[in-house]
Write a protein that holds these residues in place. Structure first.
Motif, mmCIF file in Angstrom:
data_model
loop_
_atom_site.group_PDB
_atom_site.id
_atom_site.type_symbol
_atom_site.label_atom_id
_atom_site.label_comp_id
_atom_site.label_asym_id
_atom_site.label_seq_id
_atom_site.Cartn_x
_atom_site.Cartn_y
_atom_site.Cartn_z
ATOM 1 N N VAL A 92 -51.848 8.375 -26.010
ATOM 2 C CA VAL A 92 -53.215 8.379 -25.489
ATOM 3 C C VAL A 92 -53.824 7.031 -25.845
ATOM 4 O O VAL A 92 -53.955 6.697 -27.032
ATOM 5 N N PHE A 93 -54.189 6.266 -24.834
ATOM 6 C CA PHE A 93 -54.605 4.882 -25.046
ATOM 7 C C PHE A 93 -56.007 4.629 -24.507
ATOM 8 O O PHE A 93 -56.445 5.280 -23.554
ATOM 9 N N VAL A 94 -56.673 3.677 -25.113
ATOM 10 C CA VAL A 94 -58.016 3.287 -24.680
ATOM 11 C C VAL A 94 -57.959 1.888 -24.092
ATOM 12 O O VAL A 94 -57.376 0.980 -24.687
ATOM 13 N N ARG A 95 -58.589 1.730 -22.936
ATOM 14 C CA ARG A 95 -58.697 0.417 -22.327
ATOM 15 C C ARG A 95 -60.106 0.219 -21.801
ATOM 16 O O ARG A 95 -60.714 1.134 -21.255
ATOM 17 N N LYS A 96 -60.607 -0.975 -21.972
ATOM 18 C CA LYS A 96 -61.960 -1.316 -21.553
ATOM 19 C C LYS A 96 -62.075 -1.285 -20.033
ATOM 20 O O LYS A 96 -61.285 -1.896 -19.316
ATOM 21 N N LEU A 97 -63.078 -0.568 -19.545
ATOM 22 C CA LEU A 97 -63.379 -0.555 -18.115
ATOM 23 C C LEU A 97 -64.874 -0.357 -17.916
ATOM 24 O O LEU A 97 -65.407 0.709 -18.230
ATOM 25 N N ASP A 98 -65.543 -1.369 -17.420
ATOM 26 C CA ASP A 98 -66.964 -1.290 -17.093
ATOM 27 C C ASP A 98 -67.082 -1.284 -15.578
ATOM 28 O O ASP A 98 -66.895 -2.312 -14.918
ATOM 29 N N LEU A 99 -67.372 -0.126 -15.014
ATOM 30 C CA LEU A 99 -67.450 0.014 -13.562
ATOM 31 C C LEU A 99 -68.643 -0.699 -12.961
ATOM 32 O O LEU A 99 -68.756 -0.811 -11.738
ATOM 33 N N ALA A 100 -69.537 -1.194 -13.803
ATOM 34 C CA ALA A 100 -70.693 -1.956 -13.332
ATOM 35 C C ALA A 100 -70.401 -3.448 -13.276
ATOM 36 O O ALA A 100 -71.299 -4.259 -13.082
ATOM 37 N N ASP A 101 -69.137 -3.814 -13.421
ATOM 38 C CA ASP A 101 -68.745 -5.225 -13.424
ATOM 39 C C ASP A 101 -67.366 -5.351 -12.788
ATOM 40 O O ASP A 101 -66.368 -4.905 -13.358
ATOM 41 N N THR A 102 -67.299 -5.951 -11.609
ATOM 42 C CA THR A 102 -66.004 -6.041 -10.909
ATOM 43 C C THR A 102 -64.997 -6.885 -11.681
ATOM 44 O O THR A 102 -63.789 -6.669 -11.559
ATOM 45 N N LYS A 103 -65.471 -7.829 -12.492
ATOM 46 C CA LYS A 103 -64.544 -8.617 -13.312
ATOM 47 C C LYS A 103 -63.842 -7.723 -14.325
ATOM 48 O O LYS A 103 -62.641 -7.879 -14.586
ATOM 49 N N SER A 104 -64.574 -6.781 -14.894
ATOM 50 C CA SER A 104 -63.996 -5.842 -15.855
ATOM 51 C C SER A 104 -62.979 -4.937 -15.159
ATOM 52 O O SER A 104 -61.920 -4.632 -15.717
ATOM 53 N N ILE A 105 -63.296 -4.516 -13.949
ATOM 54 C CA ILE A 105 -62.385 -3.645 -13.191
ATOM 55 C C ILE A 105 -61.075 -4.377 -12.904
ATOM 56 O O ILE A 105 -59.986 -3.844 -13.103
ATOM 57 N N ARG A 106 -61.198 -5.618 -12.457
ATOM 58 C CA ARG A 106 -59.996 -6.410 -12.137
ATOM 59 C C ARG A 106 -59.178 -6.692 -13.401
ATOM 60 O O ARG A 106 -57.940 -6.668 -13.367
ATOM 61 N N ALA A 107 -59.858 -6.943 -14.505
ATOM 62 C CA ALA A 107 -59.158 -7.207 -15.764
ATOM 63 C C ALA A 107 -58.415 -5.959 -16.228
ATOM 64 O O ALA A 107 -57.282 -6.043 -16.722
ATOM 65 N N PHE A 108 -59.063 -4.796 -16.080
ATOM 66 C CA PHE A 108 -58.411 -3.538 -16.456
ATOM 67 C C PHE A 108 -57.125 -3.343 -15.667
ATOM 68 O O PHE A 108 -56.070 -3.023 -16.229
ATOM 69 N N VAL A 109 -57.209 -3.515 -14.338
ATOM 70 C CA VAL A 109 -56.042 -3.297 -13.484
ATOM 71 C C VAL A 109 -54.938 -4.308 -13.793
ATOM 72 O O VAL A 109 -53.752 -3.961 -13.833
ATOM 73 N N GLN A 110 -55.326 -5.543 -14.041
ATOM 74 C CA GLN A 110 -54.331 -6.573 -14.370
ATOM 75 C C GLN A 110 -53.567 -6.217 -15.636
ATOM 76 O O GLN A 110 -52.331 -6.294 -15.678
ATOM 77 N N ASP A 111 -54.291 -5.816 -16.668
ATOM 78 C CA ASP A 111 -53.650 -5.455 -17.934
ATOM 79 C C ASP A 111 -52.817 -4.181 -17.790
ATOM 80 O O ASP A 111 -51.710 -4.084 -18.324
ATOM 81 N N PHE A 112 -53.364 -3.208 -17.061
ATOM 82 C CA PHE A 112 -52.654 -1.941 -16.867
ATOM 83 C C PHE A 112 -51.345 -2.176 -16.111
ATOM 84 O O PHE A 112 -50.314 -1.579 -16.443
ATOM 85 N N SER A 113 -51.376 -3.055 -15.124
ATOM 86 C CA SER A 113 -50.185 -3.338 -14.324
ATOM 87 C C SER A 113 -49.081 -3.984 -15.148
ATOM 88 O O SER A 113 -47.896 -3.803 -14.855
ATOM 89 N N VAL A 114 -49.466 -4.713 -16.181
ATOM 90 C CA VAL A 114 -48.479 -5.312 -17.086
ATOM 91 C C VAL A 114 -47.864 -4.233 -17.978
ATOM 92 O O VAL A 114 -46.655 -4.246 -18.256
ATOM 93 N N GLU A 115 -48.694 -3.297 -18.406
ATOM 94 C CA GLU A 115 -48.240 -2.259 -19.333
ATOM 95 C C GLU A 115 -47.420 -1.161 -18.661
ATOM 96 O O GLU A 115 -46.467 -0.648 -19.238
ATOM 97 N N GLU A 116 -47.831 -0.776 -17.449
ATOM 98 C CA GLU A 116 -47.231 0.387 -16.810
ATOM 99 C C GLU A 116 -46.637 0.048 -15.445
ATOM 100 O O GLU A 116 -47.240 -0.651 -14.649
ATOM 101 N N LYS A 117 -45.457 0.582 -15.189
ATOM 102 C CA LYS A 117 -44.815 0.394 -13.894
ATOM 103 C C LYS A 117 -45.256 1.460 -12.893
ATOM 104 O O LYS A 117 -45.095 1.290 -11.682
ATOM 105 N N GLN A 118 -45.810 2.578 -13.402
ATOM 106 C CA GLN A 118 -46.178 3.689 -12.525
ATOM 107 C C GLN A 118 -47.576 4.217 -12.824
ATOM 108 O O GLN A 118 -48.123 3.993 -13.912
ATOM 109 N N LEU A 119 -48.123 4.929 -11.849
ATOM 110 C CA LEU A 119 -49.375 5.655 -12.023
ATOM 111 C C LEU A 119 -49.314 6.877 -11.118
ATOM 112 O O LEU A 119 -49.186 6.745 -9.902
ATOM 113 N N HIS A 120 -49.394 8.041 -11.724
ATOM 114 C CA HIS A 120 -49.239 9.285 -10.965
ATOM 115 C C HIS A 120 -50.555 10.015 -10.718
ATOM 116 O O HIS A 120 -50.674 10.733 -9.728
#
Length: 316
Positions: A92-120
């Motif tokens: 169970v992991f915590v990652r920063k995501l501020d939906l009121a800031d598109t830069k935060s959203i893009r950063a979250f996805v970028q980091d998540f894509s490095v960590e995980e190959k899949q999303l179900h």
């Protein structure tokens, strides 16, 4: 007159006594799926409290790797440890995501894509309600920016990973309040006129329209999507409105608990055989009716195009 008043004096007491039965009646709908999730990856936005927390807990209980995507990282870390202890699942992991800031959203996805190959499983659960007029970091009205545009961008950026992981699901948490919503394209950011309550309703309507158009575009991809009304839940969603907080306190005996409120999200995320109902709306773990506005395909497609334009996403 006095006799008439005396006749009604016991009513509040009787109502209080009957509250558990009334709440049970209003809280029908339980996710009975026995699906287990070892090897599956899930993202839940706004998972540090309320419905999101309960949803993440259940997904972790079933063995999934669960990401709590939250603005308040410190609070989310405490919740993550609580979920790990309760479920025995350390993934169970915590990652920063501020939906009121598109830069935060893009950063979250970028980091998540490095960590995980899949999303179900993607649960777009976070939201704001009845905020005083304010704007996101990108200049969007807060309700529309967080509740709709933030999740629209997040989902768009994760779509390829969802497709690669198919079968996969997207669940968008909406509300019965969508019945009062309208998509005013000439006033989408509330600059001409603004009402905090209606702004919330408009954003919840947008959630349903987004779900329907997303389902249409994803047909045949193996990714399915659903919108849900969780019910009237005792949570922190009313924190921006003193009146609503007072109302929630006054009627707390009749409100769903967060665990009860999470049931329909879990139902749509886990129940087998829902694929042919992609794009539909659910409440209390069953199909639910939506407003005429929410069934308008023309508005849904226009909202999609306008959202892409606002977010700088190329139109298909």
């Amino acid at each position: 007159m006095v006799g008439f008043l005396l006749l009604f004096l016991p009513f509040p007491f009787l109502l209080y006594i009957a509250a558990p039965q009334i709440r049970k009646m209003l809280s029908s709908g339980v996710c009975t799926s026995t699906v287990q999730l070892p090897g599956k990856v899930a993202v839940v936005t706004g998972a540090n409290t309320g419905i999101g927390k309960e949803t993440a807990t259940e997904l972790a209980q079933r063995g999934a790797r669960v990401y709590l995507a939250c603005r308040d990282v410190q609070k989310a870390e405490l919740v993550a440890r609580e979920i790990q202890t309760k479920t025995g699942n350390q993934q169970v992991f915590v990652r920063k995501l501020d939906l009121a800031d598109t830069k935060s959203i893009r950063a979250f996805v970028q980091d998540f894509s490095v960590e995980e190959k899949q999303l179900h499983i993607l649960i777009n659960n976070a939201g704001v309600m009845m905020c005083p007029y304010s704007k996101t970091a990108d200049g969007f009205e807060m309700h529309m920016g967080v509740n709709h545009l933030g999740h629209f961008l997040l989902t768009h950026l994760l779509l390829e990973k969802l497709k690669e992981s198919a079968p996969s699901r997207v669940v968008n948490v909406s509300s019965l309040a969508h019945y009062l919503g309208r998509i005013h394209f000439h006033n989408l950011q509330g600059e001409r006129y603004y009402n905090a309550g209606l702004a919330y309703c408009h954003s919840k309507l947008a959630n349903i329209l987004f779900t329907q158009e997303l389902a249409r575009r994803l047909k045949g991809s193996g990714v399915t999507t659903y919108s849900v009304h969780p019910g009237t839940v005792k949570s922190e969603l009313t924190r921006h409105s003193s009146f609503m907080t007072w109302m929630w306190w006054l009627f707390s005996s009749f409100l769903k608990t967060p665990q009860q409120g999470a049931q329909t999200s879990l139902y749509c995320a886990l129940t087998e055989g829902l694929e042919n109902l992609s794009g539909k709306h659910f409440s209390d773990c069953q199909l639910a009716w939506v407003s005429a506005q929410a069934r308008n395909e023309v508005i849904a497609r226009r909202l999609w195009d306008v959202s892409c334009d606002l977010l700088g996403i190329p139109l298909d």
